[in-house]
Design a protein around this motif. Structure first.
Motif, PDB file in Angstrom:
ATOM      1  N   PHE A 161       8.830  32.605 -16.090  1.00  0.00           N
ATOM      2  CA  PHE A 161       8.870  31.245 -16.627  1.00  0.00           C
ATOM      3  C   PHE A 161       7.554  30.509 -16.375  1.00  0.00           C
ATOM      4  O   PHE A 161       6.773  30.878 -15.496  1.00  0.00           O
ATOM      5  CB  PHE A 161      10.040  30.458 -16.030  1.00  0.00           C
ATOM      6  CG  PHE A 161       9.837  29.997 -14.610  1.00  0.00           C
ATOM      7  CD1 PHE A 161       9.275  28.758 -14.331  1.00  0.00           C
ATOM      8  CD2 PHE A 161      10.231  30.796 -13.544  1.00  0.00           C
ATOM      9  CE1 PHE A 161       9.095  28.328 -13.027  1.00  0.00           C
ATOM     10  CE2 PHE A 161      10.059  30.371 -12.229  1.00  0.00           C
ATOM     11  CZ  PHE A 161       9.489  29.144 -11.981  1.00  0.00           C
ATOM     12  N   LYS A 162       7.323  29.484 -17.163  1.00  0.00           N
ATOM     13  CA  LYS A 162       6.130  28.662 -17.012  1.00  0.00           C
ATOM     14  C   LYS A 162       6.295  27.766 -15.788  1.00  0.00           C
ATOM     15  O   LYS A 162       7.174  26.905 -15.754  1.00  0.00           O
ATOM     16  CB  LYS A 162       5.919  27.814 -18.267  1.00  0.00           C
ATOM     17  CG  LYS A 162       4.711  26.894 -18.198  1.00  0.00           C
ATOM     18  CD  LYS A 162       4.581  26.093 -19.482  1.00  0.00           C
ATOM     19  CE  LYS A 162       3.395  25.133 -19.408  1.00  0.00           C
ATOM     20  NZ  LYS A 162       3.265  24.320 -20.654  1.00  0.00           N
ATOM     21  N   SER A 163       5.458  27.963 -14.788  1.00  0.00           N
ATOM     22  CA  SER A 163       5.585  27.194 -13.551  1.00  0.00           C
ATOM     23  C   SER A 163       5.092  25.763 -13.750  1.00  0.00           C
ATOM     24  O   SER A 163       4.193  25.505 -14.550  1.00  0.00           O
ATOM     25  CB  SER A 163       4.795  27.861 -12.419  1.00  0.00           C
ATOM     26  OG  SER A 163       3.432  27.952 -12.753  1.00  0.00           O
ATOM     27  N   PRO A 164       5.673  24.811 -13.034  1.00  0.00           N
ATOM     28  CA  PRO A 164       5.296  23.403 -13.208  1.00  0.00           C
ATOM     29  C   PRO A 164       3.925  23.071 -12.633  1.00  0.00           C
ATOM     30  O   PRO A 164       3.452  23.739 -11.705  1.00  0.00           O
ATOM     31  CB  PRO A 164       6.403  22.648 -12.464  1.00  0.00           C
ATOM     32  CG  PRO A 164       6.904  23.619 -11.446  1.00  0.00           C
ATOM     33  CD  PRO A 164       6.781  24.974 -12.083  1.00  0.00           C
ATOM     34  N   LEU A 165       3.317  22.051 -13.187  1.00  0.00           N
ATOM     35  CA  LEU A 165       2.060  21.501 -12.684  1.00  0.00           C
ATOM     36  C   LEU A 165       2.344  20.081 -12.243  1.00  0.00           C
ATOM     37  O   LEU A 165       2.682  19.215 -13.068  1.00  0.00           O
ATOM     38  CB  LEU A 165       0.986  21.529 -13.775  1.00  0.00           C
ATOM     39  CG  LEU A 165      -0.422  21.087 -13.352  1.00  0.00           C
ATOM     40  CD1 LEU A 165      -1.054  22.133 -12.440  1.00  0.00           C
ATOM     41  CD2 LEU A 165      -1.309  20.871 -14.573  1.00  0.00           C
ATOM     42  N   VAL A 166       2.239  19.811 -10.956  1.00  0.00           N
ATOM     43  CA  VAL A 166       2.575  18.495 -10.414  1.00  0.00           C
ATOM     44  C   VAL A 166       1.396  17.935  -9.632  1.00  0.00           C
ATOM     45  O   VAL A 166       0.537  18.678  -9.154  1.00  0.00           O
ATOM     46  CB  VAL A 166       3.822  18.568  -9.509  1.00  0.00           C
ATOM     47  CG1 VAL A 166       5.025  19.095 -10.280  1.00  0.00           C
ATOM     48  CG2 VAL A 166       3.551  19.450  -8.289  1.00  0.00           C
ATOM     49  N   LYS A 167       1.369  16.632  -9.492  1.00  0.00           N
ATOM     50  CA  LYS A 167       0.280  15.980  -8.764  1.00  0.00           C
ATOM     51  C   LYS A 167       0.547  16.008  -7.265  1.00  0.00           C
ATOM     52  O   LYS A 167       1.678  15.820  -6.812  1.00  0.00           O
ATOM     53  CB  LYS A 167       0.109  14.544  -9.246  1.00  0.00           C
ATOM     54  CG  LYS A 167      -1.166  13.877  -8.753  1.00  0.00           C
ATOM     55  CD  LYS A 167      -1.376  12.524  -9.405  1.00  0.00           C
ATOM     56  CE  LYS A 167      -2.672  11.887  -8.924  1.00  0.00           C
ATOM     57  NZ  LYS A 167      -2.896  10.552  -9.539  1.00  0.00           N
ATOM     58  N   LEU A 168      -0.508  16.240  -6.499  1.00  0.00           N
ATOM     59  CA  LEU A 168      -0.399  16.256  -5.049  1.00  0.00           C
ATOM     60  C   LEU A 168      -0.179  14.844  -4.513  1.00  0.00           C
ATOM     61  O   LEU A 168      -0.883  13.901  -4.888  1.00  0.00           O
ATOM     62  CB  LEU A 168      -1.678  16.831  -4.432  1.00  0.00           C
ATOM     63  CG  LEU A 168      -1.788  16.797  -2.903  1.00  0.00           C
ATOM     64  CD1 LEU A 168      -0.826  17.804  -2.278  1.00  0.00           C
ATOM     65  CD2 LEU A 168      -3.218  17.066  -2.445  1.00  0.00           C
TER      66      LEU A 168
END
Length: 462
Positions: A161-168
């Motif tokens: 699956f496409k892994s999420p991109l989140v802000k630190l």
């Protein structure tokens, strides 16, 4: 019937004009060139490696050759800017130039005499034995292009699956994003390369089974996919490999054999004399593996098109090279950096030496990226694609991991936290805008994680 109309070749176009119209009238290439109606206009040629990349893309993806005028433009601009090609090379036919480019940058031989060409020499293979490597199928590793990664994305989309991109989240409000590959089913990005390589194998090859040498994450990815495809899987792992990773591999059906670290490294180098049947799948120097890992780069650009820099944990180089190929093919101005730890930073040492070299390696809780040498087959690609290496301390990795767990609710292993440590250590220097850190995995021994949360640097001797 009138005279045959002479075919008109497209003249060189000024870079500014080409750049403004590239999205409207041209098909972009991953090598500083653009294509239109079967012709290549070589633009933005910064050095000989840029030229090589363009030629490689043309031959592989479009199946035709540029006109001699366009080649002359390529060579002349290279001479004017960097003096990287001689006038003798300019007079050669395109076949000769391509052959030299391929020899140096696409399929480099083990030993290259420095006086043989006007191109800057590649490192000689007369280095320490620990840096010599053969690829899994006894052939030299092929180069990689964007199309390979796009095909890999299609191959793995039903399994990964496409892994999420989140802000630190941190107190200093850095513009740092996290690519959470630790959320993959095996807790690591390795599932991508393992899936793609198996889907590129024939039925007969799969029936014979596969084997690899891995510290743990790639073995999990391979065992996961082998279980799904009903393929036998053997794993050679060093004695100091993460216990949690090896147990997970065995639970997935992989047969794990522990060997001393030096023996394990020799298997990675030579891949000979240990298993008589089956196909050896190299965890690093395998085109399908690198292409699978490179799909992460496509996902990053999909979620954050204007990313300024990407920091990737550097273990063997497959992940960083795959991501860099994808990112720089579509957004050349984005920087891609390797993240290494002080207990074993061979890529940084090799960059300083200008060739593959060895370094001191001390085992630590950051077991996924620390090593004593760099693989020579990956060196030409890594040194060409990556913009540098950021070496961090164990203290910085532990602090970054603590930040991830307490402020972001993200459990990463040491290698994954190293990318964040690198971004925090050089905030504002790796990119004045948006920086993405690849959290490559989350398979960390619980006892080490507890020590990190207590503010300590994990002691692996306990």
């Amino acid at each position: 019937m009138g005279p045959k109309k002479k075919r008109r070749t497209l003249p060189p176009v000024k870079p500014g004009i080409a750049r403004r119209h590239v999205t409207k009238n041209f098909s972009a290439l991953p090598g500083d060139g653009i294509c239109r109606n079967g012709h290549v206009l070589f633009m933005y040629i910064e050095n000989e490696r840029s030229a090589a990349k363009t030629i490689r893309a043309v031959v592989d993806r479009f199946g035709f050759r540029p006109t001699h005028m366009q080649i002359d433009t390529l060579v002349t601009r290279s001479i004017e800017k960097f003096k990287c090609l001689s006038r003798e090379v300019e007079k050669q036919r395109f076949d000769d130039i391509c052959r030299e480019v391929f020899r140096r940058y696409v399929d480099p031989p083990s030993t290259v005499p420095e006086s043989e060409s006007t191109f800057p020499p590649e490192p000689s293979s007369t280095t320490a034995p620990s840096t010599v490597i053969a690829t899994s199928d006894k052939r030299k590793m092929d180069s990689l292009c964007l199309q390979d990664i796009v095909e890999a994305q299609n191959n793995i989309k039903s399994e990964v699956f496409k892994s999420p991109l989140v802000k630190l989240n941190d107190d200093n409000l850095h513009t740092i994003y996290l690519k959470l590959e630790n959320l993959q089913p095996i807790g690591s990005f390795k599932l991508r390369g393992a899936c793609n390589v198996l889907k590129n194998m024939t039925k007969k090859e799969l029936e014979r089974g596969v084997y690899t040498a891995s510290m743990g994450n790639f073995s999990q990815g391979l065992a996961w996919m082998c279980k799904k495809f009903k393929v036998t899987c053997d794993i050679f792992a060093p004695e100091n490999a993460c216990k949690k990773k090896l147990e997970a591999t065995e639970n997935l059906g992989g047969k794990v054999t522990k060997v001393p670290y030096d023996t394990w490294w020799k298997i990675v180098e030579e891949q000979d004399g240990y298993v008589k049947t089956g196909t050896f799948i190299h965890p690093v120097c395998n085109k399908a593996v690198i292409a699978g890992h490179g799909t992460i780069g496509l996902e990053i650009l999909d979620d954050l098109p204007d990313v300024d820099a990407v920091i990737v944990p550097y273990g063997g180089g497959a992940l960083s090279c795959g991501i860099a190929t994808a990112v720089k093919s579509l957004r050349p101005q984005t920087k891609v950096y390797a993240a290494e730890v002080e207990t074993g930073a061979p890529f940084s040492a090799s960059l300083v030496a200008g060739k593959p070299t060895t370094c001191t390696h001390t085992p630590s809780f950051v077991d996924g990226i620390s090593a004593g040498g760099i693989l020579t087959n990956i060196w030409p690609m890594a040194s060409r694609l990556l913009d540098g290496s950021i070496v961090v301390s164990l203290r910085e990795v532990a602090d970054a991991l603590k930040l991830l767990v307490e402020k972001n609710h993200v459990v990463a292993e040491g290698a994954g936290a190293a990318a964040v440590a690198a971004a925090l250590a050089l905030s504002g220097k790796v990119g004045n805008g948006k920086v993405v850190c690849v959290i490559s995995g989350g398979n960390i021994d619980t006892k080490y994680l507890v020590q990190v949360l207590e503010g300590k640097i994990p002691d692996i001797s306990v």
